[in-house]
Design a protein around this motif. Structure first.
Motif, PDB file in Angstrom:
ATOM      1  N   SER A 354      -7.532 -91.394 -23.172  1.00 58.26           N
ATOM      2  CA  SER A 354      -6.352 -90.570 -23.404  1.00 58.26           C
ATOM      3  C   SER A 354      -5.179 -91.388 -23.942  1.00 58.26           C
ATOM      4  CB  SER A 354      -5.923 -89.872 -22.109  1.00 58.26           C
ATOM      5  OG  SER A 354      -5.433 -90.808 -21.162  1.00 58.26           O
ATOM      6  N   GLU A 355      -4.275 -90.686 -24.590  1.00 57.08           N
ATOM      7  CA  GLU A 355      -3.083 -91.298 -25.177  1.00 57.08           C
ATOM      8  C   GLU A 355      -2.213 -91.942 -24.094  1.00 57.08           C
ATOM      9  OE1 GLU A 355       0.565 -89.952 -28.177  1.00 57.08           O
ATOM     10  OE2 GLU A 355      -0.511 -88.441 -26.999  1.00 57.08           O
ATOM     11  N   ASN A 356      -2.115 -91.302 -22.937  1.00 53.58           N
ATOM     12  CA  ASN A 356      -1.245 -91.837 -21.895  1.00 53.58           C
ATOM     13  C   ASN A 356      -1.797 -93.121 -21.289  1.00 53.58           C
ATOM     14  OD1 ASN A 356       1.248 -91.375 -20.318  1.00 53.58           O
ATOM     15  ND2 ASN A 356      -0.176 -91.329 -18.591  1.00 53.58           N
ATOM     16  N   VAL A 357      -3.118 -93.193 -21.084  1.00 48.21           N
ATOM     17  CA  VAL A 357      -3.726 -94.426 -20.574  1.00 48.21           C
ATOM     18  C   VAL A 357      -3.491 -95.566 -21.563  1.00 48.21           C
ATOM     19  CG1 VAL A 357      -5.940 -95.560 -20.094  1.00 48.21           C
ATOM     20  CG2 VAL A 357      -5.420 -93.346 -19.054  1.00 48.21           C
ATOM     21  N   ALA A 358      -3.657 -95.264 -22.850  1.00 45.45           N
ATOM     22  CA  ALA A 358      -3.398 -96.290 -23.873  1.00 45.45           C
ATOM     23  C   ALA A 358      -1.925 -96.664 -23.910  1.00 45.45           C
ATOM     24  CB  ALA A 358      -3.856 -95.790 -25.237  1.00 45.45           C
ATOM     25  N   GLY A 359      -1.076 -95.656 -23.834  1.00 48.37           N
ATOM     26  CA  GLY A 359       0.357 -95.900 -23.915  1.00 48.37           C
ATOM     27  C   GLY A 359       0.895 -96.722 -22.769  1.00 48.37           C
ATOM     28  N   ARG A 360       0.292 -96.574 -21.592  1.00 53.04           N
ATOM     29  CA  ARG A 360       0.715 -97.349 -20.425  1.00 53.04           C
ATOM     30  C   ARG A 360      -0.053 -98.670 -20.288  1.00 53.04           C
ATOM     31  NH1 ARG A 360       5.223 -97.108 -18.066  1.00 53.04           N
ATOM     32  NH2 ARG A 360       4.319 -97.660 -16.038  1.00 53.04           N
ATOM     33  N   GLY A 361      -0.984 -98.914 -21.204  1.00 50.21           N
ATOM     34  CA  GLY A 361      -1.724-100.171 -21.172  1.00 50.21           C
ATOM     35  C   GLY A 361      -2.610-100.326 -19.961  1.00 50.21           C
ATOM     36  N   LEU A 362      -3.275 -99.247 -19.564  1.00 49.24           N
ATOM     37  CA  LEU A 362      -4.036 -99.254 -18.327  1.00 49.24           C
ATOM     38  C   LEU A 362      -5.496 -99.666 -18.481  1.00 49.24           C
ATOM     39  CD1 LEU A 362      -2.559 -96.078 -16.606  1.00 49.24           C
ATOM     40  CD2 LEU A 362      -2.079 -98.478 -16.096  1.00 49.24           C
ATOM     41  N   ILE A 363      -5.939 -99.880 -19.713  1.00 52.67           N
ATOM     42  CA  ILE A 363      -7.279-100.412 -19.939  1.00 52.67           C
ATOM     43  C   ILE A 363      -7.154-101.711 -20.721  1.00 52.67           C
ATOM     44  CG2 ILE A 363      -9.454-100.097 -21.196  1.00 52.67           C
ATOM     45  CD1 ILE A 363      -9.432 -98.510 -18.679  1.00 52.67           C
ATOM     46  N   GLU A 364      -7.806-102.742 -20.205  1.00 51.25           N
ATOM     47  CA  GLU A 364      -7.823-104.045 -20.861  1.00 51.25           C
ATOM     48  C   GLU A 364      -9.285-104.440 -21.033  1.00 51.25           C
ATOM     49  OE1 GLU A 364      -5.503-107.362 -22.367  1.00 51.25           O
ATOM     50  OE2 GLU A 364      -4.900-105.389 -21.623  1.00 51.25           O
ATOM     51  N   TYR A 365      -9.609-105.025 -22.169  1.00 54.09           N
ATOM     52  CA  TYR A 365     -10.984-105.459 -22.427  1.00 54.09           C
ATOM     53  C   TYR A 365     -11.079-106.968 -22.250  1.00 54.09           C
ATOM     54  CZ  TYR A 365     -11.854-100.783 -24.167  1.00 54.09           C
ATOM     55  OH  TYR A 365     -11.982 -99.429 -24.256  1.00 54.09           O
ATOM     56  N   VAL A 366     -12.091-107.402 -21.511  1.00 51.81           N
ATOM     57  CA  VAL A 366     -12.288-108.833 -21.268  1.00 51.81           C
ATOM     58  C   VAL A 366     -13.710-109.215 -21.656  1.00 51.81           C
ATOM     59  CG1 VAL A 366     -10.617-108.860 -19.387  1.00 51.81           C
ATOM     60  CG2 VAL A 366     -13.037-108.505 -18.868  1.00 51.81           C
ATOM     61  N   ASP A 367     -13.911-110.492 -21.907  1.00 47.96           N
ATOM     62  CA  ASP A 367     -15.236-110.990 -22.255  1.00 47.96           C
ATOM     63  C   ASP A 367     -15.985-111.398 -20.996  1.00 47.96           C
ATOM     64  OD1 ASP A 367     -14.952-110.686 -25.025  1.00 47.96           O
ATOM     65  OD2 ASP A 367     -13.818-112.558 -25.162  1.00 47.96           O
ATOM     66  N   HIS A 368     -17.177-110.821 -20.848  1.00 44.53           N
ATOM     67  CA  HIS A 368     -18.048-111.148 -19.727  1.00 44.53           C
ATOM     68  C   HIS A 368     -19.190-112.004 -20.261  1.00 44.53           C
ATOM     69  CE1 HIS A 368     -21.020-110.643 -16.512  1.00 44.53           C
ATOM     70  NE2 HIS A 368     -20.058-110.194 -15.740  1.00 44.53           N
TER      71      HIS A 368
END
Length: 424
Positions: A354-368
């Motif tokens: 969702s736009e709000n999750v992106a806008g609040r920066g609530l998902i971050e991608y990390v290298d596993h």
């Protein structure tokens, strides 16, 4: 966070052995705090992940034969559990057989250096394993020791396994959705688990502040039941009124009895959430749908959380008709432009993107190292600078065993022998 110069040296040496991730960020509030984490599944791991996000160095102690059982929880990325990765990020794993005397001796060395010990065993198990509070305090006078269990270390239900559904049922929370002749729905959120985890984290932070001021450790008995029940103050308003001889009526309506606070279907058979509690919001809605006849100019603040009495049927019909007349996204677009708080009921997939999750920066991608690029839900304190935004990936079982043993003073030959004996 430790007290004597010798303790500080050994403590710092162990953290230095694990340098990387949050352990090296001195700007975070828990930098330099060492946590021995004997918890597994949920809620303990989420609690210690919160503390890791805030800068603590967390050593997760797991069984040598496969580690934390939640490593097998579906669904998976390529091979590893998505769930396990979501509650164990930023930690360091040590495999240790606590049923072996040599394993307990290693645990004792770790506890002696730790600022915090967290365990989630049933009452009595930690004592059988030799890692109970009395033992820990004997090894480390200022230790903050947190026992996190379903029903606490004492009480009539302390022997019962603390599964979330059972606790929600006994708290009265799950019963809110009960209908005559139908069992309540299984709750869609692990409220007891996360309530216990949150209260444990708060308690640990408070105990660390107390120790900083007094030098004294703490023995925290945190029960998931107590934690959830303490958060049921709204759902218990009627029962608390009746408990002292009052009627408890009218009810505080936020559980479906208020037509202006609920969910409705749209033309494309999707759902929306309607939150029109305040008079001004209801007036906005009535004007947006050209229904001024639904406005009650005498409405009082007390009506906000009521069922609206004889007006309820007309209100519910008007909202249902409005929602059913348009497809979900078309309705949301119109209501948003008019300042009316009607929102989509998203699926988990829709919420994640969702736009709000992106806008609040609530998902971050990390290298596993094994899974490649994976998503993480960001600690909400990151925006305030109190937590990391992107935590290190969850550890492989035993990935830090050698480093921790070396930090505790074991030489290479001894570590090899411990491995050969199945202790680690």
């Amino acid at each position: 966070m430790t007290d004597t110069k010798s303790e500080i040296h050994a403590h710092a040496l162990l953290i230095d052995k694990l340098a990387g991730g949050t352990a090296t960020n001195p700007d975070l509030p828990l930098a330099g705090v060492l946590i021995a984490d004997f918890s597994r599944l949920l809620p303990g791991p989420w609690c210690t992940q919160l503390l890791s996000d805030m800068g603590a160095t967390v050593i997760k102690i797991e069984r040598p034969d496969g580690g934390d059982l939640s490593r097998s929880n579906a669904p998976h990325f390529k091979t590893g559990s998505v769930y396990f990765n979501s509650v164990n990020g930023g930690k360091h794993s040590v495999t240790l057989d606590l049923s072996d005397a040599k394993g307990r001796a290693i645990a004792h060395k770790l506890i002696a250096e730790a600022d915090v010990v967290v365990e989630t065993f049933r009452p009595g198990v930690a004592k059988n394993l030799g890692i109970d509070y009395e033992t820990a305090q004997g090894l480390n006078k200022g230790v903050v020791y947190c026992s996190l269990s379903g029903f606490g270390q004492t009480g009539p239900l302390s022997h019962i396994s603390g599964h979330d559904l059972v606790i929600q049922a006994l708290s009265g929370f799950a019963g809110l959705s009960a209908q005559p002749g139908k069992a309540p729905d299984v709750p869609g959120f692990q409220a007891a688990d996360y309530a216990g985890a949150t209260m444990a984290a708060i308690g640990i932070l408070g105990a660390l502040m107390k120790r900083r001021a007094t030098g004294l450790g703490s023995n925290l008995d945190v029960a998931m039941f107590d934690s959830l029940f303490s958060m049921c103050n709204i759902s218990q308003t009627g029962s608390m009124a009746r408990d002292v001889g009052n009627t408890g009526l009218p009810m505080f309506e936020v559980w479906g009895g208020n037509p202006r606070y609920g969910t409705y279907l749209t033309a494309d058979n999707k759902a929306v959430a309607v939150a029109l509690l305040e008079k001004r919001l209801w007036v906005n809605f009535c004007e947006a749908i050209d229904r001024p006849d639904l406005i009650d100019h005498d409405e009082s603040p007390e009506d906000r959380h009521s069922n609206h009495g004889d007006k309820a049927a007309r209100y519910r019909a008007a909202i249902a008709e409005t929602c059913a007349a348009k497809n979900r996204d078309e309705l949301i677009d119109e209501m948003t432009r008019k300042g009316v708080p009607i929102t989509p009921v998203y699926s988990p997939d829709e919420a994640l993107s969702s736009e709000n999750v992106a806008g609040r920066g609530l998902i971050e991608y990390v290298d596993h190292p094994a899974e490649g690029r994976i998503p993480q839900i960001v600690n909400p304190l990151a925006t305030s600078g109190l937590a990391v935004k992107g935590r290190a990936a969850a550890p492989e079982a035993g990935d830090a065993t050698d480093a921790v043993l070396a930090g505790l003073g074991f030489d290479t030959d001894t570590i090899a022998q411990l491995r050969s004996d199945g202790v680690v």
